[in-house]
Design a protein around this motif. Structure first.
Motif, mmCIF file in Angstrom:
data_model
loop_
_atom_site.group_PDB
_atom_site.id
_atom_site.type_symbol
_atom_site.label_atom_id
_atom_site.label_comp_id
_atom_site.label_asym_id
_atom_site.label_seq_id
_atom_site.Cartn_x
_atom_site.Cartn_y
_atom_site.Cartn_z
ATOM 1 N N GLY A 77 -9.714 -28.177 -27.200
ATOM 2 C CA GLY A 77 -10.590 -27.201 -26.566
ATOM 3 C C GLY A 77 -10.169 -26.857 -25.165
ATOM 4 O O GLY A 77 -9.567 -27.653 -24.449
ATOM 5 N N ARG A 78 -10.489 -25.640 -24.783
ATOM 6 C CA ARG A 78 -10.296 -25.199 -23.412
ATOM 7 C C ARG A 78 -11.696 -24.941 -22.853
ATOM 8 O O ARG A 78 -12.397 -24.057 -23.337
ATOM 9 N N PRO A 79 -12.133 -25.737 -21.876
ATOM 10 C CA PRO A 79 -13.509 -25.594 -21.380
ATOM 11 C C PRO A 79 -13.850 -24.163 -21.020
ATOM 12 O O PRO A 79 -13.044 -23.439 -20.435
ATOM 13 N N VAL A 80 -15.052 -23.750 -21.400
ATOM 14 C CA VAL A 80 -15.523 -22.414 -21.063
ATOM 15 C C VAL A 80 -15.883 -22.365 -19.594
ATOM 16 O O VAL A 80 -16.611 -23.217 -19.090
ATOM 17 N N ALA A 81 -15.348 -21.379 -18.894
ATOM 18 C CA ALA A 81 -15.624 -21.260 -17.461
ATOM 19 C C ALA A 81 -17.108 -21.042 -17.224
ATOM 20 O O ALA A 81 -17.783 -20.332 -17.971
ATOM 21 N N VAL A 82 -17.605 -21.655 -16.167
ATOM 22 C CA VAL A 82 -19.014 -21.498 -15.833
ATOM 23 C C VAL A 82 -19.293 -20.072 -15.395
ATOM 24 O O VAL A 82 -20.339 -19.513 -15.653
ATOM 25 N N GLU A 112 -13.947 -22.927 -27.525
ATOM 26 C CA GLU A 112 -14.140 -22.302 -28.834
ATOM 27 C C GLU A 112 -13.618 -23.165 -29.981
ATOM 28 O O GLU A 112 -13.711 -22.764 -31.137
ATOM 29 N N ALA A 113 -13.072 -24.328 -29.676
ATOM 30 C CA ALA A 113 -12.494 -25.182 -30.712
ATOM 31 C C ALA A 113 -13.578 -25.689 -31.657
ATOM 32 O O ALA A 113 -14.714 -25.946 -31.256
ATOM 33 N N GLU A 166 -16.692 -40.680 -35.165
ATOM 34 C CA GLU A 166 -17.254 -39.750 -34.191
ATOM 35 C C GLU A 166 -16.336 -39.609 -32.989
ATOM 36 O O GLU A 166 -16.099 -38.490 -32.499
ATOM 37 N N GLU A 167 -15.802 -40.714 -32.515
ATOM 38 C CA GLU A 167 -14.921 -40.661 -31.349
ATOM 39 C C GLU A 167 -13.637 -39.911 -31.666
ATOM 40 O O GLU A 167 -13.115 -39.171 -30.820
ATOM 41 N N ARG A 168 -13.113 -40.051 -32.869
ATOM 42 C CA ARG A 168 -11.909 -39.307 -33.255
ATOM 43 C C ARG A 168 -12.168 -37.807 -33.254
ATOM 44 O O ARG A 168 -11.340 -37.014 -32.795
ATOM 45 N N LEU A 169 -13.327 -37.409 -33.798
ATOM 46 C CA LEU A 169 -13.665 -35.986 -33.830
ATOM 47 C C LEU A 169 -13.768 -35.417 -32.421
ATOM 48 O O LEU A 169 -13.218 -34.346 -32.127
ATOM 49 N N HIS A 170 -14.486 -36.125 -31.561
ATOM 50 C CA HIS A 170 -14.675 -35.609 -30.204
ATOM 51 C C HIS A 170 -13.377 -35.655 -29.401
ATOM 52 O O HIS A 170 -13.122 -34.775 -28.577
ATOM 53 N N ALA A 171 -12.535 -36.654 -29.660
ATOM 54 C CA ALA A 171 -11.238 -36.694 -28.987
ATOM 55 C C ALA A 171 -10.385 -35.495 -29.400
ATOM 56 O O ALA A 171 -9.733 -34.857 -28.558
ATOM 57 N N ALA A 172 -10.390 -35.172 -30.698
ATOM 58 C CA ALA A 172 -9.621 -34.019 -31.183
ATOM 59 C C ALA A 172 -10.116 -32.729 -30.546
ATOM 60 O O ALA A 172 -9.321 -31.865 -30.139
ATOM 61 N N LEU A 173 -11.437 -32.578 -30.445
ATOM 62 C CA LEU A 173 -11.997 -31.366 -29.848
ATOM 63 C C LEU A 173 -11.705 -31.289 -28.353
ATOM 64 O O LEU A 173 -11.426 -30.203 -27.824
ATOM 65 N N LEU A 232 -9.658 -25.791 -35.396
ATOM 66 C CA LEU A 232 -9.456 -24.339 -35.342
ATOM 67 C C LEU A 232 -9.586 -23.868 -33.903
ATOM 68 O O LEU A 232 -10.577 -24.177 -33.231
ATOM 69 N N VAL A 233 -8.570 -23.139 -33.426
ATOM 70 C CA VAL A 233 -8.549 -22.678 -32.038
ATOM 71 C C VAL A 233 -8.100 -21.219 -31.992
ATOM 72 O O VAL A 233 -7.525 -20.710 -32.958
ATOM 73 N N PRO A 234 -8.356 -20.528 -30.878
ATOM 74 C CA PRO A 234 -7.849 -19.151 -30.748
ATOM 75 C C PRO A 234 -6.334 -19.107 -30.837
ATOM 76 O O PRO A 234 -5.642 -20.054 -30.446
ATOM 77 N N ARG A 235 -5.817 -18.002 -31.337
ATOM 78 C CA ARG A 235 -4.363 -17.860 -31.491
ATOM 79 C C ARG A 235 -3.638 -17.979 -30.156
ATOM 80 O O ARG A 235 -2.483 -18.415 -30.099
ATOM 81 N N THR A 236 -4.307 -17.614 -29.074
ATOM 82 C CA THR A 236 -3.662 -17.628 -27.758
ATOM 83 C C THR A 236 -3.635 -19.012 -27.122
ATOM 84 O O THR A 236 -3.055 -19.179 -26.053
ATOM 85 N N ARG A 237 -4.244 -19.999 -27.758
ATOM 86 C CA ARG A 237 -4.283 -21.348 -27.169
ATOM 87 C C ARG A 237 -2.901 -21.952 -27.180
ATOM 88 O O ARG A 237 -2.277 -22.118 -28.220
ATOM 89 N N ARG A 238 -2.398 -22.291 -26.001
ATOM 90 C CA ARG A 238 -1.052 -22.855 -25.876
ATOM 91 C C ARG A 238 -1.142 -24.375 -25.858
ATOM 92 O O ARG A 238 -1.460 -24.987 -24.842
ATOM 93 N N LEU A 239 -0.869 -24.947 -26.994
ATOM 94 C CA LEU A 239 -0.965 -26.387 -27.155
ATOM 95 C C LEU A 239 -0.242 -26.747 -28.441
ATOM 96 O O LEU A 239 -0.138 -25.929 -29.354
#
Length: 366
Positions: free
Chosen positions: A77-82, A121-122, A66-73, A150-157
């Motif tokens: 992931g790029r946090p969604v702006a409030v 969106e990850a 579980e920790e590996r999955l959440h670490a990967a996300l 899976l991430v958006p194509r524009t994600r720079r990472l």
């Protein structure tokens, strides 16, 4: 105040009780933990460890699945702006599972990233996602050296030794399984097969996708086509078996429909011809006395659907001119609306008594 300054210094013991002891550097700052404190605790032999760039595990032992999955996300992931527009998710083609009406396992739910979601969106995809979808032929999570996200194509990472980023211009609507956003089975399967060269493993995964009720063959083939995997010989061979498997399952459901709903027994899998004339086409079920036929739609994205549908339509029109009523069904309708399809067939059988007699046709086994 700089970005390393904690928001409000608090004792570190409050983090020990966190439900998930995986946090990003930003989250640690929000908890009042300074960068210097993080560095101190992540020294060799320290109480914490950095598992991915900017992602920390708040204990010294190996991470759980579980920790590996959440670490990967958290890493991908790029946090969604409030504030501002919420991201949109593009639904995949329908892929109903055996346990859920929306295409996901029992207990899963469709999700759209909410403002403040640290994963953005990850979503997990590939073999890790198949394990979460309960594919018995997928390796268990602890056996995977790398987790696909899976991430958006524009994600720079960049991908790392532990996380492989899979980019897409439009993301599917994920399911939440065990509190983890997961790609739908067809997309996860395509991303997994993109990394596999073992024909036997590919065949097992594709077979389980259909036989295990995870999704329809057409949805799988569509995902493989979009991923440009249908040019690989070992994938093509497995897909041919998959389509045969899917058709066999649909035929089995048609057999069950006839018997469970008390319909007269038809002749199965036959060809029709005019006496001394041309071949009229094959049918999955035919009631000669009532001149009622059932045909399962076997179209797939590998074929030119418009051309194939024209062939279906021409055959149907020809048979109906000869007095044969043709009921056209899809594997999805046989699975999700068997009672409705039985009613349609029964109505056609009853209505045959009021129609003009059909032309005499030769019925041959297929």
């Amino acid at each position: 105040m700089n970005h390393d300054t904690p928001v409000s210094p608090r004792p570190l013991r409050h983090l020990a009780d966190a439900q998930r002891r995986v946090l990003t550097a930003h989250q640690l700052r929000e908890h009042g933990v300074a960068a210097a404190t993080v560095a101190e605790r992540c020294r060799p032999g320290g109480l914490w460890q950095q598992v991915l760039p900017g992602v920390y595990l708040l204990h010294a032992g190996p991470p759980t699945d579980e920790e590996r999955l959440h670490a990967a996300l958290l890493y991908a992931g790029r946090p969604v702006a409030v504030r501002g527009a919420r991201p949109t998710a593009v639904p995949e083609q329908a892929c109903p599972l055996r346990a859920g009406a929306n295409g996901w396992p029992q207990g899963a739910r469709a999700t759209v990233p909410a403002p403040g979601d640290p994963y953005g969106e990850a979503m997990i995809t590939g073999l890790a996602a198949l394990a979460l979808h309960r594919f018995s032929s997928a390796p268990p999570l602890h056996a995977l050296d790398r987790i696909d996200v899976l991430v958006p194509r524009t994600r720079r990472l960049r991908s790392t030794a532990l996380v492989r980023l899979v980019r897409a211009p439009a993301l599917p609507l994920p399911a939440t399984i065990d509190e983890v956003p997961v790609a739908p089975a067809p997309r996860a399967l395509a991303d997994a097969l993109a990394q596999l060269a073992d024909a036997s493993v590919v065949r097992r995964l594709l077979t389980e996708a259909v036989r295990g009720g995870h999704c329809e063959p057409a949805a799988v083939v569509r995902a493989l086509s979009q991923a440009r995997l249908l040019s690989r010989p070992h994938v093509i061979d497995a897909v041919d078996s998959l389509l045969a498997e899917g058709l066999a399952i649909a035929e089995g459901r048609l057999y069950e429909l006839v018997r469970e709903h008390g319909l007269p027994e038809p002749v199965w899998n036959v060809d029709l011809r005019l006496p001394g004339g041309p071949y009229l086409g094959g049918l999955d079920a035919y009631w000669p006395d009532q001149a009622v036929a059932v045909e399962i739609d076997a179209r797939t994205p590998r074929q030119d659907e418009d051309v194939l549908w024209s062939e279906y339509a021409r055959k149907r029109e020809h048979l109906e001119r000869l007095g044969v009523t043709v009921v056209h069904v899809t594997p999805k309708k046989l699975r999700e609306a068997a009672e409705q399809q039985a009613t349609v067939i029964r109505t056609a059988l009853i209505a045959s008594a009021e129609r003009e007699p059909a032309a005499y046709l030769v019925v041959l086994p297929r």
